[in-house]
Design a protein around this motif. Structure first.
Motif, PDB file in Angstrom:
ATOM      1  N   MET A 213       0.843  -1.175   0.000  1.00 47.80           N
ATOM      2  CA  MET A 213       0.000   0.000   0.000  1.00 47.80           C
ATOM      3  C   MET A 213       0.884   1.232   0.000  1.00 47.80           C
ATOM      4  SD  MET A 213      -3.118   0.793   2.469  1.00 47.80           S
ATOM      5  CE  MET A 213      -2.839   2.087   3.633  1.00 47.80           C
ATOM      6  N   THR A 214       0.582   2.183  -0.853  1.00 48.38           N
ATOM      7  CA  THR A 214       1.380   3.381  -0.988  1.00 48.38           C
ATOM      8  C   THR A 214       0.723   4.532  -0.251  1.00 48.38           C
ATOM      9  OG1 THR A 214       2.132   2.638  -3.136  1.00 48.38           O
ATOM     10  CG2 THR A 214       2.424   4.946  -2.636  1.00 48.38           C
ATOM     11  N   LEU A 215       1.340   4.960   0.838  1.00 57.95           N
ATOM     12  CA  LEU A 215       0.804   6.084   1.598  1.00 57.95           C
ATOM     13  C   LEU A 215       1.450   7.394   1.181  1.00 57.95           C
ATOM     14  CD1 LEU A 215       0.513   4.452   5.078  1.00 57.95           C
ATOM     15  CD2 LEU A 215      -1.315   4.969   3.496  1.00 57.95           C
ATOM     16  N   ILE A 216       2.743   7.363   0.951  1.00 52.25           N
ATOM     17  CA  ILE A 216       3.447   8.543   0.466  1.00 52.25           C
ATOM     18  C   ILE A 216       4.179   8.125  -0.794  1.00 52.25           C
ATOM     19  CG2 ILE A 216       5.163  10.306   0.941  1.00 52.25           C
ATOM     20  CD1 ILE A 216       4.579  10.039   3.829  1.00 52.25           C
ATOM     21  N   PRO A 217       3.535   8.272  -1.936  1.00 50.18           N
ATOM     22  CA  PRO A 217       4.146   7.834  -3.189  1.00 50.18           C
ATOM     23  C   PRO A 217       5.443   8.568  -3.460  1.00 50.18           C
ATOM     24  CG  PRO A 217       1.817   8.288  -3.464  1.00 50.18           C
ATOM     25  CD  PRO A 217       2.196   8.786  -2.105  1.00 50.18           C
ATOM     26  N   LYS A 218       6.357   7.843  -4.057  1.00 53.83           N
ATOM     27  CA  LYS A 218       7.655   8.397  -4.416  1.00 53.83           C
ATOM     28  C   LYS A 218       7.697   8.646  -5.919  1.00 53.83           C
ATOM     29  CE  LYS A 218       9.583   7.574  -0.336  1.00 53.83           C
ATOM     30  NZ  LYS A 218      10.309   8.428   0.505  1.00 53.83           N
ATOM     31  N   THR A 219       8.489   9.626  -6.306  1.00 51.97           N
ATOM     32  CA  THR A 219       8.708   9.867  -7.719  1.00 51.97           C
ATOM     33  C   THR A 219       9.761   8.884  -8.205  1.00 51.97           C
ATOM     34  OG1 THR A 219      10.377  11.523  -7.212  1.00 51.97           O
ATOM     35  CG2 THR A 219       8.110  12.297  -7.506  1.00 51.97           C
ATOM     36  N   TYR A 220      10.080   8.922  -9.484  1.00 54.15           N
ATOM     37  CA  TYR A 220      11.040   7.995 -10.062  1.00 54.15           C
ATOM     38  C   TYR A 220      12.401   8.058  -9.395  1.00 54.15           C
ATOM     39  CZ  TYR A 220      12.798  12.128 -12.408  1.00 54.15           C
ATOM     40  OH  TYR A 220      13.318  13.362 -12.654  1.00 54.15           O
ATOM     41  N   ASP A 221      12.774   9.213  -8.832  1.00 53.08           N
ATOM     42  CA  ASP A 221      14.095   9.342  -8.210  1.00 53.08           C
ATOM     43  C   ASP A 221      14.089   9.027  -6.718  1.00 53.08           C
ATOM     44  OD1 ASP A 221      12.770  11.543  -7.220  1.00 53.08           O
ATOM     45  OD2 ASP A 221      14.288  12.997  -7.836  1.00 53.08           O
TER      46      ASP A 221
ATOM     47  N   ALA B 160       9.827  12.033  -2.317  1.00 53.58           N
ATOM     48  CA  ALA B 160       8.378  12.078  -2.129  1.00 53.58           C
ATOM     49  C   ALA B 160       7.758  13.046  -3.130  1.00 53.58           C
ATOM     50  CB  ALA B 160       8.058  12.495  -0.707  1.00 53.58           C
ATOM     51  N   ASP B 161       6.611  12.686  -3.671  1.00 56.24           N
ATOM     52  CA  ASP B 161       5.901  13.493  -4.663  1.00 56.24           C
ATOM     53  C   ASP B 161       5.245  14.689  -3.967  1.00 56.24           C
ATOM     54  OD1 ASP B 161       4.331  14.522  -6.663  1.00 56.24           O
ATOM     55  OD2 ASP B 161       3.154  12.710  -6.970  1.00 56.24           O
ATOM     56  N   PRO B 162       5.687  15.919  -4.259  1.00 53.07           N
ATOM     57  CA  PRO B 162       5.150  17.105  -3.564  1.00 53.07           C
ATOM     58  C   PRO B 162       3.641  17.281  -3.722  1.00 53.07           C
ATOM     59  CG  PRO B 162       7.138  17.681  -4.771  1.00 53.07           C
ATOM     60  CD  PRO B 162       6.775  16.285  -5.161  1.00 53.07           C
ATOM     61  N   LEU B 163       3.102  16.989  -4.894  1.00 49.45           N
ATOM     62  CA  LEU B 163       1.666  17.154  -5.090  1.00 49.45           C
ATOM     63  C   LEU B 163       0.881  16.229  -4.170  1.00 49.45           C
ATOM     64  CD1 LEU B 163      -0.786  18.316  -6.516  1.00 49.45           C
ATOM     65  CD2 LEU B 163      -0.499  16.544  -8.270  1.00 49.45           C
ATOM     66  N   ARG B 164       1.306  15.002  -4.062  1.00 46.33           N
ATOM     67  CA  ARG B 164       0.607  14.061  -3.189  1.00 46.33           C
ATOM     68  C   ARG B 164       0.794  14.405  -1.720  1.00 46.33           C
ATOM     69  NH1 ARG B 164      -0.413   8.535  -6.108  1.00 46.33           N
ATOM     70  NH2 ARG B 164      -0.354   9.300  -8.231  1.00 46.33           N
ATOM     71  N   ILE B 165       1.946  14.917  -1.383  1.00 40.44           N
ATOM     72  CA  ILE B 165       2.153  15.360   0.004  1.00 40.44           C
ATOM     73  C   ILE B 165       1.220  16.531   0.305  1.00 40.44           C
ATOM     74  CG2 ILE B 165       3.784  16.430   1.602  1.00 40.44           C
ATOM     75  CD1 ILE B 165       6.001  14.845   0.138  1.00 40.44           C
TER      76      ILE B 165
ATOM     77  N   ARG C  43       5.176  23.857   2.133  1.00 43.63           N
ATOM     78  CA  ARG C  43       6.535  23.312   1.921  1.00 43.63           C
ATOM     79  C   ARG C  43       6.489  21.802   2.088  1.00 43.63           C
ATOM     80  NH1 ARG C  43      11.359  26.779   2.736  1.00 43.63           N
ATOM     81  NH2 ARG C  43      12.125  24.726   2.232  1.00 43.63           N
ATOM     82  N   PRO C  44       6.093  21.071   1.060  1.00 45.16           N
ATOM     83  CA  PRO C  44       5.850  19.630   1.210  1.00 45.16           C
ATOM     84  C   PRO C  44       7.073  18.796   1.607  1.00 45.16           C
ATOM     85  CG  PRO C  44       5.707  20.285  -1.093  1.00 45.16           C
ATOM     86  CD  PRO C  44       5.803  21.540  -0.289  1.00 45.16           C
TER      87      PRO C  44
END
Length: 144
Positions: free
Chosen positions: A1-9, A12-17, A64-65
């Motif tokens: 389960m993904t709670l704080i999705p990560k970007t490819y690098d 953490a994805d700022p939009l989702r945060i 400031r995510p």
């Protein structure tokens, strides 16, 4: 389960945060309103103080995510304390007479115990933010 999705690098994805922080802010306001509906006296007052600081912390994360939990908590606590000390002047009391929203945001009367409960809120927000940031994202694992 993904709670704080990560970007490819891996960051953490700022939009989702931001979306999570906005949801947390709405939940915090709901908790404050719910607390006022079911409790009275010191429980409602000081619980509201702690929730006020938690709300400020969620707003810091919204803006400031990628802020660290410690900085978010310290920022929220600083604003909470600054607002409380501002109440030593007549400015919040005068503004509160003109606007309910301002009264909710600034209060009107300095109350030393509020400083403690803002600190409790900052600590609770720091713990929550730290816990959420440590959840596995599910990426790069066999389950993800």
């Amino acid at each position: 389960m993904t709670l704080i999705p990560k970007t490819y690098d891996g960051a953490a994805d700022p939009l989702r945060i931001r979306l999570a922080a906005a949801g947390a802010a709405v939940m915090t306001v709901g908790m404050g309103l719910g607390l006022r509906a079911v409790a009275a006296g010191n429980v409602a007052k000081y619980g509201g103080d702690a929730l006020y600081t938690i709300l400020l912390l969620t707003l810091v994360v919204l803006v400031r995510p990628r802020v660290t939990p410690l900085r978010a908590a310290a920022s929220a606590l600083t604003v909470s304390w600054a607002v409380e000390f501002l109440q030593l002047s007549q400015v919040p009391a005068e503004l509160s007479q003109r606007s309910t929203l301002v009264r909710l945001m600034l209060g009107s009367t300095f109350n030393p115990p509020d400083l403690f409960w803002y600190t409790v809120g900052a600590a609770a927000g720091w713990l929550s933010h730290t816990a959420v940031r440590s959840f596995p994202t599910g990426r790069g694992t066999r389950d993800g």
